[in-house]
Design a protein around this motif. Structure first.
Motif, mmCIF file in Angstrom:
data_model
loop_
_atom_site.group_PDB
_atom_site.id
_atom_site.type_symbol
_atom_site.label_atom_id
_atom_site.label_comp_id
_atom_site.label_asym_id
_atom_site.label_seq_id
_atom_site.Cartn_x
_atom_site.Cartn_y
_atom_site.Cartn_z
ATOM 1 N N ASP A 7 46.034 33.092 47.829
ATOM 2 C CA ASP A 7 47.289 32.414 47.781
ATOM 3 C C ASP A 7 48.279 33.160 46.776
ATOM 4 O OD1 ASP A 7 46.461 31.091 45.525
ATOM 5 O OD2 ASP A 7 46.336 29.095 46.326
ATOM 6 N N THR A 8 49.240 32.493 46.427
ATOM 7 C CA THR A 8 50.201 32.977 45.388
ATOM 8 C C THR A 8 49.680 32.750 43.895
ATOM 9 O OG1 THR A 8 51.382 30.920 44.982
ATOM 10 C CG2 THR A 8 52.269 32.658 46.467
ATOM 11 N N ILE A 9 48.385 32.135 43.901
ATOM 12 C CA ILE A 9 47.780 31.828 42.304
ATOM 13 C C ILE A 9 46.473 32.557 42.249
ATOM 14 C CG2 ILE A 9 46.871 29.855 41.176
ATOM 15 C CD1 ILE A 9 48.706 28.057 42.328
ATOM 16 N N TYR A 10 45.752 32.199 43.270
ATOM 17 C CA TYR A 10 44.273 32.796 43.226
ATOM 18 C C TYR A 10 44.168 34.250 44.063
ATOM 19 C CZ TYR A 10 43.039 28.483 41.114
ATOM 20 O OH TYR A 10 42.638 27.395 40.262
ATOM 21 N N GLY A 11 43.257 35.187 43.551
ATOM 22 C CA GLY A 11 43.076 36.522 44.253
ATOM 23 C C GLY A 11 41.332 36.995 43.984
ATOM 24 N N ARG A 12 41.177 37.909 44.487
ATOM 25 C CA ARG A 12 39.871 38.140 44.121
ATOM 26 C C ARG A 12 39.566 39.687 44.767
ATOM 27 N NH1 ARG A 12 36.215 34.680 48.210
ATOM 28 N NH2 ARG A 12 34.492 35.831 47.494
ATOM 29 N N ASP A 13 38.653 40.445 44.060
ATOM 30 C CA ASP A 13 38.116 41.727 44.657
ATOM 31 C C ASP A 13 36.519 41.594 44.543
ATOM 32 O OD1 ASP A 13 37.151 42.074 42.092
ATOM 33 O OD2 ASP A 13 38.824 43.565 41.691
ATOM 34 N N SER A 14 35.907 42.813 44.895
ATOM 35 C CA SER A 14 34.476 42.844 45.081
ATOM 36 C C SER A 14 33.770 42.232 44.026
ATOM 37 C CB SER A 14 34.063 44.164 45.537
ATOM 38 O OG SER A 14 34.488 45.059 44.473
ATOM 39 N N SER A 15 34.280 42.194 42.636
ATOM 40 C CA SER A 15 33.642 41.598 41.785
ATOM 41 C C SER A 15 34.145 40.540 40.836
ATOM 42 C CB SER A 15 33.269 42.857 40.795
ATOM 43 O OG SER A 15 34.561 43.266 40.130
ATOM 44 N N THR A 16 35.328 40.335 41.281
ATOM 45 C CA THR A 16 36.099 39.324 40.167
ATOM 46 C C THR A 16 36.956 38.263 41.007
ATOM 47 O OG1 THR A 16 35.975 41.120 38.543
ATOM 48 C CG2 THR A 16 37.487 39.105 38.196
ATOM 49 N N VAL A 17 37.233 36.993 40.394
ATOM 50 C CA VAL A 17 38.351 36.083 40.568
ATOM 51 C C VAL A 17 39.462 36.244 39.793
ATOM 52 C CG1 VAL A 17 38.684 33.633 41.266
ATOM 53 C CG2 VAL A 17 36.621 34.982 41.858
ATOM 54 N N TYR A 18 40.487 35.955 40.290
ATOM 55 C CA TYR A 18 41.715 36.207 39.219
ATOM 56 C C TYR A 18 42.582 35.058 39.888
ATOM 57 C CZ TYR A 18 40.224 41.183 39.168
ATOM 58 O OH TYR A 18 39.767 42.327 39.103
ATOM 59 N N VAL A 19 43.190 34.464 38.741
ATOM 60 C CA VAL A 19 44.273 33.420 38.597
ATOM 61 C C VAL A 19 45.499 33.845 37.840
ATOM 62 C CG1 VAL A 19 43.118 32.361 36.634
ATOM 63 C CG2 VAL A 19 44.713 31.041 37.912
ATOM 64 N N THR A 20 46.704 33.429 38.730
ATOM 65 C CA THR A 20 47.998 34.303 38.238
ATOM 66 C C THR A 20 47.679 35.571 37.548
ATOM 67 O OG1 THR A 20 47.881 32.957 36.172
ATOM 68 C CG2 THR A 20 48.815 31.855 37.836
ATOM 69 N N GLY A 21 46.766 36.434 37.879
ATOM 70 C CA GLY A 21 46.932 37.938 37.590
ATOM 71 C C GLY A 21 45.852 38.126 36.750
ATOM 72 N N HIS A 22 45.103 37.044 36.212
ATOM 73 C CA HIS A 22 44.018 37.196 35.253
ATOM 74 C C HIS A 22 42.744 36.730 35.591
ATOM 75 C CE1 HIS A 22 47.636 37.786 32.068
ATOM 76 N NE2 HIS A 22 47.899 36.847 32.974
ATOM 77 N N ARG A 23 41.652 37.317 34.704
ATOM 78 C CA ARG A 23 40.479 37.046 35.303
ATOM 79 C C ARG A 23 40.140 35.619 35.233
ATOM 80 N NH1 ARG A 23 35.314 36.981 32.641
ATOM 81 N NH2 ARG A 23 33.636 37.633 33.763
#
Length: 289
Positions: free
Chosen positions: A66-82
C-alpha cells in the motif's frame, strides 16, 4: 518535411516515456508511495514532499503493499525504510491503514505494538486489543483489562469506554466514575449512580435526580443551568431554552446568553416571533431574515 516532423515527434514521445520510467517520481504528478523506476526503487512522500531512493531495495522483486508498506525478496519496508526484525514470509496488512502483522508482532507504522498477533483484533473507534491489552488509536495502551473492556458509546465525537476499573472518554480517564453504573446521557454528559460528568470532569453541584442533558453543550437540573459542565450564573432552569446550539446561544425569561455570559442589552421577551436565532456574541443576537 512532414515525415521528418512526425519522426521527431515519435522520438520525443519515446524519450519522454523513457525518462519518466527512470526519473525519480514527483509529488506534483505522481501519487505518494512506492515507485520502481528503472533499476531503482523510490519512496515518494505526499505533496509537497520529495522522493528518496531506497538504497538496497531490489527493483525486480519489489512489491508495493500500500502507500505505507512494501517488500522485496529479502526485506519489509515502512514509508521507504527497513522494518527491523519483520518476518518477510508471514508479513501482511491488516484491515486498517498503517497496521500490519507477521508471525511475531503487530505493527502500527514502524512500531511493534503487540506480541500477540494470533489474538489481535481491530475494534470500533480505531481501537484494537489482544489478550494482554486494549490499544488506543495511537498505539498506546488504553486498558490492561481486555477481558472486561467494553465500548459504552461512540457518538458525536465522544468515545466512552470502560473496563472493570476505569471509565475513559476519548482515551482520558474519568476520575471517580463507576464502570458498573456508568452511562452516557448525551454528547459529553454522562453519569453513574453517584456523580454527573461532563467529558472527564465531575460536575460537583449537579442534582442527580433532576439533571438532564439539553442540546449541544447545555444541560440543566432543578437548580442550575450548565454550559460544558460549568454553571451559567443566574440562569433560570425553569424557563431556559437553547436558541442555537451550534453558535452557543441560549436564553431564559430575562436574559440571553452567549456560552456562560449574559448578552448585554438584550431582552428575550422582545425577540421577533417565528425568527430563528442565527448567531450571538456577548453583545448581540442575530436572527434569520
Amino acid at each position: 518535411m512532414r515525415r521528418l516532423i512526425a519522426a521527431l515527434c515519435v522520438a520525443a514521445v519515446a524519450l519522454l516515456a523513457a525518462c519518466s520510467r527512470s526519473a525519480p517520481p514527483n509529488s506534483l504528478f505522481d501519487t505518494a508511495g512506492y515507485h520502481v523506476r528503472g533499476d531503482k526503487v523510490y519512496y515518494l512522500n505526499a505533496f509537497p514532499g520529495k522522493a528518496f531512493e531506497i538504497v538496497g531495495a531490489d527493483p525486480a522483486s519489489f512489491q508495493s503493499l500500500d502507500t505505507i508498506y512494501g517488500r522485496d525478496s529479502s526485506t519489509v519496508y515502512v514509508t521507504g525504510h527497513r522494518l527491523p526484525d519483520a518476518d518477510l514470509s508471514s508479513f501482511g496488512l491488516l484491515n486498517r491503514p498503517g497496521f500490519a502483522k507477521d508471525a511475531h508482532h503487530v505493527y502500527q507504522l514502524d512500531r511493534p505494538i503487540s506480541d500477540d498477533p494470533a489474538h489481535f483484533e481491530l475494534l470500533d473507534g480505531d481501537l484494537a486489543k489482544d489478550t494482554v491489552a486494549v490499544y488506543w488509536s495511537d498505539g498506546r495502551v488504553l486498558s490492561g483489562d481486555p477481558t472486561h473492556f467494553a465500548i459504552v458509546s461512540n457518538d458525536a465525537h465522544y468515545l466512552f469506554t470502560k473496563d472493570s476499573r476505569t471509565v475513559h472518554v476519548n482515551g482520558n480517564p474519568i476520575p471517580g466514575a463507576d464502570p458498573a453504573t456508568f452511562r452516557v446521557l448525551q454528547g459529553a454528559y454522562a453519569r453513574d449512580d453517584q456523580h454527573v460528568f461532563y467529558f472527564a470532569d465531575r460536575i460537583a453541584d449537579a442534582d442527580q435526580v433532576s439533571f438532564r442533558a439539553l442540546d449541544g453543550p447545555y444541560a440543566s437540573d432543578s437548580q442550575r443551568v450548565y454550559w460544558m459542565g460549568k454553571t451559567i450564573a443566574g440562569a433560570d432552569p425553569g424557563t431556559f431554552r437553547v436558541l442555537n446550539a451550534d453558535f452557543e446561544c441560549s436564553a431564559d425569561q430575562v436574559h440571553a446568553y452567549y456560552r456562560q455570559s449574559v448578552v448585554a442589552g438584550t431582552d428575550p421577551r422582545s425577540f421577533p416571533p417565528g425568527r430563528a436565532v442565527t448567531g450571538c456574541t456577548e453583545t448581540s443576537v442575530s436572527f434569520a431574515q
